[in-house]
Scaffold this active site. Structure first.
Site, PDB file in Angstrom:
ATOM      1  N   SER A 135      -5.567  -9.302   9.556  1.00 58.51           N
ATOM      2  CA  SER A 135      -6.865  -9.971   9.606  1.00 58.51           C
ATOM      3  C   SER A 135      -7.118 -10.793   8.351  1.00 58.51           C
ATOM      4  O   SER A 135      -8.034 -11.616   8.316  1.00 58.51           O
ATOM      5  CB  SER A 135      -7.976  -8.932   9.766  1.00 58.51           C
ATOM      6  OG  SER A 135      -7.980  -8.045   8.663  1.00 58.51           O
ATOM      7  N   HIS A 169       0.812  -1.215   0.000  1.00 63.96           N
ATOM      8  CA  HIS A 169       0.000   0.000   0.000  1.00 63.96           C
ATOM      9  C   HIS A 169       0.847   1.267   0.000  1.00 63.96           C
ATOM     10  O   HIS A 169       0.352   2.349   0.311  1.00 63.96           O
ATOM     11  CB  HIS A 169      -0.953  -0.010   1.203  1.00 63.96           C
ATOM     12  CG  HIS A 169      -1.925  -1.153   1.172  1.00 63.96           C
ATOM     13  ND1 HIS A 169      -2.313  -1.845   2.304  1.00 63.96           N
ATOM     14  CD2 HIS A 169      -2.564  -1.755   0.131  1.00 63.96           C
ATOM     15  CE1 HIS A 169      -3.158  -2.804   1.968  1.00 63.96           C
ATOM     16  NE2 HIS A 169      -3.318  -2.772   0.654  1.00 63.96           N
ATOM     17  N   ASP A 174      -0.356 -12.238  21.564  1.00 61.93           N
ATOM     18  CA  ASP A 174       0.442 -11.044  21.315  1.00 61.93           C
ATOM     19  C   ASP A 174       1.767 -11.459  20.673  1.00 61.93           C
ATOM     20  O   ASP A 174       2.535 -12.248  21.239  1.00 61.93           O
ATOM     21  CB  ASP A 174       0.705 -10.310  22.627  1.00 61.93           C
ATOM     22  CG  ASP A 174       1.628  -9.114  22.433  1.00 61.93           C
ATOM     23  OD1 ASP A 174       1.224  -8.176  21.746  1.00 61.93           O
ATOM     24  OD2 ASP A 174       2.755  -9.153  22.948  1.00 61.93           O
TER      25      ASP A 174
END
Length: 240
Positions: free
Chosen positions: A193, A123, A232
């Site tokens: 995700s 991106h 985590d």
């Protein structure tokens, strides 16, 4: 979780062509809010009554160049954020010739800041800026140090070299990322995700031995993974 961490360590130790695929979760430990998760940048901007997609779009850049520039100066430019342990670990594996590099959905450039040189930024990056008219380029530090909002040569708008809504991903970057995934013996997904397309769909090109997904929440690709850890990632990296 200890068993999974041991399994992950064994996979890493046995791999020589690791490719990393990272999302916003990797940068949370550096103090950069996840864009879409509850409490992230998306929600923060929405509270002001704006659509984040519009403010990060080519439409907004064309409709209100000054507003667009003011937005990215206020919301996107970060000078005090540093790479965390995960960025540094990924960079070290590259230096040790154990990794083919990293593919990232992030625009914060923290992988490069950590020392990774084989980075495919799907991106784009906030480390580069350019004039929309004459295409003169600037670094992020120069833009911030000089509070630069217009091109020094032609006085037109300067923008970050990121993919805005309404633009397509760079095809050369996509092709390079696919090749990197195909050549990998292990693909490690960190903090993504895996729902933002077309970037997330790239992992379907993986043909290697071990697909590892480490993310706080479940992903659509968990069933295909050899190892999934909803933990985590800084803690996981510290353990191995």
């Amino acid at each position: 979780m200890n068993r999974k961490i041991e399994q992950f360590k064994d996979i890493i130790d046995a791999s020589n062509k690791i490719t990393f695929f990272t999302g916003a979760g990797v940068s949370v430990a550096s103090g950069i809010p996840d864009f879409r998760s509850m409490g992230g940048l998306f929600d923060e901007i929405s509270k002001d009554g704006y659509s984040p997609e519009y403010l990060l779009s080519t439409d907004y850049l064309q409709d209100d160049p000054e507003g667009f520039v003011e937005f990215y100066h206020k919301r996107l430019l970060i000078a005090d954020k540093k790479p965390n342990l995960v960025h540094e670990w990924i960079a070290q594996l590259e230096k040790d010739h154990r990794s083919l590099g990293v593919i990232t959905q992030n625009i914060d450039a923290l992988h490069s800041d950590a020392g990774s040189s084989k980075v495919d930024e799907l991106h784009g990056t906030l480390n580069r800026f350019y004039c929309i008219e004459c295409h003169k380029t600037y670094t992020k530090n120069y833009v911030m140090d000089h509070h630069l909002r217009q091109c020094e040569d032609c006085s037109n708008t300067i923008r970050p070299d990121i993919v805005l809504y309404g633009e397509v991903l760079n095809q050369s970057t996509i092709s390079h990322a696919i090749q990197k995934i195909k050549e990998a013996d292990t693909l490690v997904v960190l903090g993504s995700s895996l729902v933002v397309q077309p970037a997330a769909g790239l992992i379907s090109n993986f043909e290697g031995q071990n697909l590892v997904i480490i993310n706080r929440d479940p992903t659509p690709y968990d069933r295909e993974a050899d190892l999934v850890m909803n933990d985590d990632m800084v803690t996981v990296v510290k353990e191995i």
